[in-house]
Design a protein around this motif. Sequence first.
Motif, short mmCIF file in Angstrom:
data_model
loop_
_atom_site.label_atom_id
_atom_site.label_comp_id
_atom_site.label_asym_id
_atom_site.label_seq_id
_atom_site.Cartn_x
_atom_site.Cartn_y
_atom_site.Cartn_z
N LEU A 6 0.82 -1.22 0.00
CA LEU A 6 0.00 0.00 0.00
C LEU A 6 0.85 1.26 0.00
CD1 LEU A 6 -2.84 -1.02 2.46
CD2 LEU A 6 -3.04 -0.63 0.00
N ALA A 7 1.96 1.23 0.74
CA ALA A 7 2.84 2.41 0.79
C ALA A 7 3.49 2.66 -0.56
CB ALA A 7 3.91 2.21 1.87
N PRO B 249 3.05 6.54 -6.76
CA PRO B 249 2.53 7.07 -8.03
C PRO B 249 1.25 7.89 -7.85
CG PRO B 249 2.89 4.70 -8.19
CD PRO B 249 3.11 5.10 -6.78
N LEU B 250 0.44 7.51 -6.89
CA LEU B 250 -0.78 8.27 -6.65
C LEU B 250 -0.46 9.68 -6.16
CD1 LEU B 250 -3.89 8.21 -6.50
CD2 LEU B 250 -3.64 7.52 -4.13
N LEU B 251 0.49 9.80 -5.24
CA LEU B 251 0.88 11.12 -4.75
C LEU B 251 1.49 11.96 -5.86
CD1 LEU B 251 2.43 10.24 -1.28
CD2 LEU B 251 0.33 11.51 -1.71
N HIS C 54 1.14 15.98 -5.16
CA HIS C 54 1.52 16.23 -3.76
C HIS C 54 2.98 15.84 -3.54
CE1 HIS C 54 -2.32 17.41 -2.14
NE2 HIS C 54 -2.90 16.44 -2.84
N PHE C 55 3.86 16.56 -4.20
CA PHE C 55 5.28 16.27 -4.09
C PHE C 55 5.83 16.63 -2.71
CE2 PHE C 55 4.56 16.80 -8.65
CZ PHE C 55 5.02 15.57 -9.09
N GLU C 56 5.15 17.52 -2.01
CA GLU C 56 5.61 17.87 -0.66
C GLU C 56 5.46 16.68 0.29
OE1 GLU C 56 1.28 18.84 -0.88
OE2 GLU C 56 2.99 19.36 -2.13
N LEU C 57 4.46 15.82 0.07
CA LEU C 57 4.33 14.61 0.89
C LEU C 57 5.42 13.60 0.58
CD1 LEU C 57 0.45 14.11 0.90
CD2 LEU C 57 1.90 14.95 2.74
N VAL C 58 5.80 13.51 -0.69
CA VAL C 58 6.90 12.63 -1.07
C VAL C 58 8.20 13.14 -0.44
CG1 VAL C 58 8.22 11.69 -3.00
CG2 VAL C 58 5.74 11.93 -3.20
N ALA C 59 8.41 14.45 -0.46
CA ALA C 59 9.59 15.04 0.16
C ALA C 59 9.56 14.83 1.68
CB ALA C 59 9.68 16.52 -0.16
N TRP C 60 8.37 14.91 2.27
CA TRP C 60 8.25 14.67 3.71
C TRP C 60 8.60 13.22 4.05
CZ3 TRP C 60 4.72 11.50 6.32
CH2 TRP C 60 4.73 11.64 7.70
#
Length: 100
Positions: free
Chosen positions: A17-18, A23-25, A30-36
């Motif tokens: 799931l993670a 790819p969904l992000l 929502h690249f800020e969540l990927v960076a987080w």
Amino acid sequence: MSAPMRFTLCLFCGLLLAVMALPLLMLVGHFELVAWLAATGKPLAWLALELPPAGFWDGLSGAHDAAHNPHVRSFLELCVGFAQLGVLIALPLYYLGARR
């Protein structure tokens, strides 16, 4: 089913799931969540790069001075961040499966 087997199955589902979330992000922007997520993996990635002998990461990645290579470091930070997210998803799954 034994407890280690159940936890392994929950961990696999959590990691799946993670990884599907990446790819969904990226698709929704929502690249800020990927960076987080990459930022949450920095401490463990630093430990993983600094503790083993220098030749370990050089041989594993094929990059010269891999422990100080920014590409290897950022990829490992992202992988560790998603592994932590997978564990956070797996723990409630395991708890809900253990209650039954």
